[in-house]
Design a protein around this motif. Structure first.
Motif, mmCIF file in Angstrom:
data_model
loop_
_atom_site.group_PDB
_atom_site.id
_atom_site.type_symbol
_atom_site.label_atom_id
_atom_site.label_comp_id
_atom_site.label_asym_id
_atom_site.label_seq_id
_atom_site.Cartn_x
_atom_site.Cartn_y
_atom_site.Cartn_z
ATOM 1 N N SER A 164 0.746 12.258 -5.833
ATOM 2 C CA SER A 164 0.131 11.127 -5.144
ATOM 3 C C SER A 164 1.099 9.960 -5.063
ATOM 4 C CB SER A 164 -1.122 10.710 -5.905
ATOM 5 O OG SER A 164 -1.474 9.389 -5.588
ATOM 6 N N ALA A 165 1.043 9.211 -3.957
ATOM 7 C CA ALA A 165 1.915 8.047 -3.792
ATOM 8 C C ALA A 165 1.509 6.911 -4.722
ATOM 9 C CB ALA A 165 1.877 7.561 -2.340
ATOM 10 N N THR A 166 0.270 6.909 -5.154
ATOM 11 C CA THR A 166 -0.195 5.791 -5.985
ATOM 12 C C THR A 166 -0.174 6.120 -7.471
ATOM 13 O OG1 THR A 166 -2.421 6.563 -5.470
ATOM 14 C CG2 THR A 166 -1.627 4.634 -4.281
ATOM 15 N N SER A 167 -0.725 7.259 -7.840
ATOM 16 C CA SER A 167 -0.742 7.615 -9.258
ATOM 17 C C SER A 167 -0.936 9.111 -9.373
ATOM 18 C CB SER A 167 -1.906 6.912 -9.949
ATOM 19 O OG SER A 167 -3.115 7.373 -9.380
ATOM 20 N N SER A 212 0.834 -1.206 0.000
ATOM 21 C CA SER A 212 0.000 0.000 0.000
ATOM 22 C C SER A 212 0.870 1.257 0.000
ATOM 23 C CB SER A 212 -0.903 -0.022 1.246
ATOM 24 O OG SER A 212 -1.398 1.269 1.504
ATOM 25 N N PRO A 213 1.025 1.902 -1.165
ATOM 26 C CA PRO A 213 1.897 3.084 -1.256
ATOM 27 C C PRO A 213 1.449 4.234 -0.348
ATOM 28 C CG PRO A 213 1.293 2.293 -3.443
ATOM 29 C CD PRO A 213 0.448 1.541 -2.472
ATOM 30 N N ASP A 214 0.166 4.294 0.002
ATOM 31 C CA ASP A 214 -0.307 5.368 0.871
ATOM 32 C C ASP A 214 -0.086 5.071 2.351
ATOM 33 O OD1 ASP A 214 -1.345 7.311 -0.963
ATOM 34 O OD2 ASP A 214 -2.937 5.883 -1.435
ATOM 35 N N ASP A 223 -6.519 2.611 4.762
ATOM 36 C CA ASP A 223 -7.689 2.432 3.893
ATOM 37 C C ASP A 223 -8.806 3.430 4.162
ATOM 38 O OD1 ASP A 223 -6.216 0.411 2.887
ATOM 39 O OD2 ASP A 223 -7.462 -1.219 3.668
#
Lengths: 593, 593
Positions: B327-330, A510-512, A579
């Motif tokens: 953003s850490a994800t995208s 989980s990158p966040d 999450d």
């Protein structure tokens, strides 16, 4: 009027009993000339200067509205100029700086204590020399010999001062976005153009010249943070003979109206094809600037300690003098209309929270100072490597955890005053306003937490924290089993080890996750660090029968019983993950309900 | 400039869906004329007044230095007088006051929401009518019919205003020590002499007369708090025909320079044989004043909600507009130089902490308001008794827990701004300064905690909290098992029950124990209360599919996962008791280290 008395005995205890400063200095060739008698003399001199010269100027500067801006010029508050001259003449600016350029070469573990006193008495004043010292350090480590010779001696006499110019209106944390341009001239200099904001001491009347260290981009620089260069931009150009030449095209456009530190001029600086000189190589400016940033970040932690100590001393004095209500157990002062509010457990609780924080924070600052001294003065390559890692790991704790805890502590001290804490007279409300910036500037505490969890922990696959835990465990194992803090310390190590491994594991999926739990993890490592400090304090105090030392043991127990429980809450929050934070859409936050 | 939009939909959700306001009003004879349409119209009008009239005056009042004092006169900030007239003409002063004397008779569960909007937009302004409303309530409940007829109608038109004069330089929390004297005259009036400090709205230019409610001691009064009487002391004496007579010998000696709420005049009031009129009976003044105090204490909680909501709205808007990093994800906004900082989990964490706090606090204020409405409007004696107990138990939570959490929330909102949060421009630093007083005045939060643990819990042998737990358990048992917050709520009830019993037991052996753990216990009951509020919110939202309601369920889960873990830490601290706090001698705190 607010009071302040430098906690010299506590400082000497930390230096000498807890961290064996003299032995450490003797073992390091470059510090072997220093002994505790000299160190004590330095601390005593600073105690006098802080209390007698700058303490009263703190309140007057705030009441008179702080630094004044008028058509590009900044007038510092009444008394600052004379105090600054005295400070410079005392050799204080270069106390920890390179002796080759006029500094005094004192170790960091000593200068953090001297700095704390200035932060206690007058944070706005402190910011003027602070930026000079930081700029000096960056020049010392990254600039040419000629540049060093030009600027550094003038810094340490106080004739010139320094700044760091990073932030732009649209680029704070994200320095890759800066727009300030550096166009090369044929003579090797550059034309610097752009606007920088939040520039501490960007303009003032304390020194005859101001040397700006400016981040800018050359025309062909790579995008983002890899294309940033560092430049020296003097307010007045410098002639070949070292005298001041014509005015450079850099000027202050305005100063900010702030919550606190009003005596410090926070400037908007406009560079209009100002002449600048490259420091080091093109595109390597960020690394050079971070030499300075890391120095400032530890300083912000000291700002926290200074404010919290000031708040504690004033609150304890007020509580001792204020008669209100009666003891729950027995009347303490039957001859007076009421007991002092020190009889009330809730008042003591607030004071002890503050005091436990101050003593652990101070020990921690000296500890990090010692690690910095190893990196600078040790000749043992492996020790230097380890100390560098330790400093990298603990700089975000020193900056963010110490200032977070300092605000808590100062707020509790303010509360001891009741309504009197909210009015100007007692100095507490100014203390809170001045302190608050320490959590925000030089990278917000949230950014520090991201640095700790990302670059320092996940990126090293936990190696830095593992080494730190090893040191702490080894220390705890030297303690007698009868000391309860031994077991506590070892238990905390287990908990930190486990949660760190969990974080490293979760971050892969989980990158966040790291960002979601970063501040809680910062507090976990902060709690670990303070536990370690109290273990060291307890170990140093336990064999001595004097009340001063025995009370250290009580305070260590207080810390374990009343402060450390926060660890359980922090770990629970980390376990709850990212999450719930990320599942809400962006428009949830701003949609009119 | 700071923004504000009243959270009307959230307010209506709390009133109508969570607390079934309309049904409740229909069931109470004295409120049966009120429906949601009317309530909504009132809230919408207040939303307009707050945003359009007083929001901008908040910043200008602070920037211009606040209320001005000149030779006994106080000039309120620019625009306050016109706004106050508009406020009075709108009938807002008496919104919740007795209709018999010109009030509007609206229930508390509605007026807390209207009040919140004013607190959000201009806390200094709010303090002028607030004290009038409180004074009106004390007169309504404790004074003679003639006194009511003389003062109350003038209060609700805004022609006259009120104050409460309790604190003296040497007597704040410990009112038994007051020295202000009341010497009876032959005509039934008294000569009041003494000095009162921290008197909010003690002098100003908004109304033609100011009616002071003053605590004083008659010559033969018993010592301590049992010998305090309450007096009405008008600034201008009142002629038989109700017109204003000569100036009474009460005057403002100065105003305080404060951390915040600068637009509110905080006065030193000198009474020099000023003519005063007894309210109720001699020596029963404290009870009458506490009618007013309890009203103010709930109001301080609303001040907290208002500030926290204001801080949240501005921080969320800033975070949405501020582009910094990715953003850490995208990448969220590839067409822009950076993503909005709302992509960062740590920023969202701060905003969600604030939002969870605001929604639970608001629900709690409406809940306490409803209990107050039961005490006032219900004809069922048993219901009234229970509601009175509930209000007694929860007033310290409403005052202290809500303001403690509001400061946390506002500080996190300020942090979302980075350096911009520290400068005047964005309004956040003023918000923090203005908010801080809410934890201090009307009895510090430490005093509230002592009230909760002592008078409300130990003295009732846990009966009040046991009843509250019964209500919460009964509610939780109406929830479906599939809702995770059901189990959480029941578990929290068990923990609170156990720790309460432990406290009551420990208090018998250790008189200092309650004071030592009071603030932690306050937070335990606060966490219980917010858990209960989120259970009620979740129950009201769970059957509705609209995103607005589904997001309430996510926020409730966020609360349980990320805020509630504080409970474990608080309970651990309580278990650690008082011994470590009390064993250090008094001179430990002030002895120069």
């Amino acid at each position: 009027m607010p009071i302040y008395n430098a906690p010299l005995k506590d400082m000497q205890f930390i230096l000498q009993d807890v961290f064996k400063a003299e032995t450490f200095w003797q073992e390091n060739h470059n510090l072997a000339h220093l002994d505790m008698a000299t160190a004590n003399a330095i601390l005593e001199e600073m105690a006098k200067f802080s209390k007698n010269v700058i303490l009263d100027l703190n309140r007057s500067a705030d009441e008179e509205g702080g630094a004044e801006f008028n058509q590009g010029e900044v007038k510092t508050p009444r008394g600052f100029k004379k105090a600054f001259q005295q400070f410079a003449q005392g050799g204080w600016i270069g106390l920890g700086a390179n002796e080759a350029w006029g500094g005094q070469g004192m170790p960091k573990m000593l200068t953090v204590l001297a700095d704390e006193m200035i932060w206690s008495c007058n944070p706005s004043f402190m910011l003027y020399p602070l930026l000079t010292v930081g700029a000096g350090m960056a020049i010392d480590q990254a600039a040419s010999e000629e540049q060093k010779a030009t600027y550094l001696p003038k810094f340490y006499t106080g004739e010139w001062s320094g700044t760091m110019c990073l932030t732009e209106p649209h680029a704070g944390t994200d320095l890759g976005m800066i727009k300030t341009k550096a166009v090369p001239n044929s003579d090797g200099s550059y034309d610097i153009s752009g606007t920088k904001i939040f520039i501490t001491s960007g303009e003032h009347d304390l020194s005859e010249n101001i040397i700006h260290l400016v981040l800018a981009k050359t025309p062909d620089a790579p995008a983002g943070s890899r294309g940033i260069s560092l430049f020296i931009v003097p307010k007045f150009l410098i002639n070949q003979d070292g005298s001041l030449g014509e005015r450079n095209t850099v000027s202050a456009g305005s100063i900010e109206h702030k919550m606190g530190i009003k005596g410090s001029a926070t400037c908007v600086m406009n560079f209009d094809a100002a002449q600048g000189y490259l420091v080091g190589k093109e595109n390597e400016g960020l690394a050079a600037m971070f030499i300075m940033m890391n120095y400032e970040r530890l300083s912000m932690g000291i700002q926290g300690i200074g404010a919290s100590e000031f708040a504690y001393q004033n609150a304890a004095q007020y509580a001792s003098d204020r008669l209100q209500g009666r003891s729950a157990t027995s009347q303490q002062s039957p001859d007076k209309p009421a007991d002092s509010i020190l009889v009330h457990a809730d008042v003591r609780r607030m004071l002890l929270n503050s005091r436990a924080n101050n003593e652990a924070s101070r020990a921690f600052a000296v500890y990090v100072g010692q690690q910095l001294d190893i990196t600078k003065f040790s000749t043992d390559v492996e020790c230097v490597r380890k100390a560098n890692e330790r400093v990298a790991l603990l700089t975000p704790i020193a900056k963010a955890y110490l200032t977070d805890k300092a605000l808590d502590s100062a707020l509790e001290a303010q509360m001891c005053f009741g309504g009197h804490g909210y009015i100007r007279e007692w100095g507490m409300e100014q203390c809170i306003r001045d302190l608050r910036i320490s959590q925000i500037y030089e990278g917000t505490n949230g950014i520090q937490a991201l640095d700790l969890i990302g670059r320092k922990t996940i990126k090293s696959n936990g190696a830095f924290i593992a080494d730190y835990l090893t040191e702490i465990r080894e220390f705890a194992n030297t303690m007698q089993d009868s000391m309860s803090i031994k077991t506590v310390t070892l238990d905390v190590c287990v908990e930190v080890d486990e949660i760190t491994k969990m974080i490293i594991e979760q971050a892969k999926a989980s990158p966040d996750f790291p960002s979601a739990v970063a501040v809680d993890y910062l507090h976990v490592v902060g709690l670990l660090s303070f536990t370690y400090m109290f273990a060291r304090i307890a170990q140093a105090a336990q064999s001595k029968s004097d009340t001063f030392y025995q009370n250290k043991l009580v305070l260590a127990q207080y810390y374990v019983a009343k402060v450390l429980p926060d660890l359980a809450a922090r770990i629970q929050r980390i376990q709850a993950g990212a999450d719930l934070i990320m599942q809400l859409p962006e428009n949830y936050f701003t949609a009119q309900a």
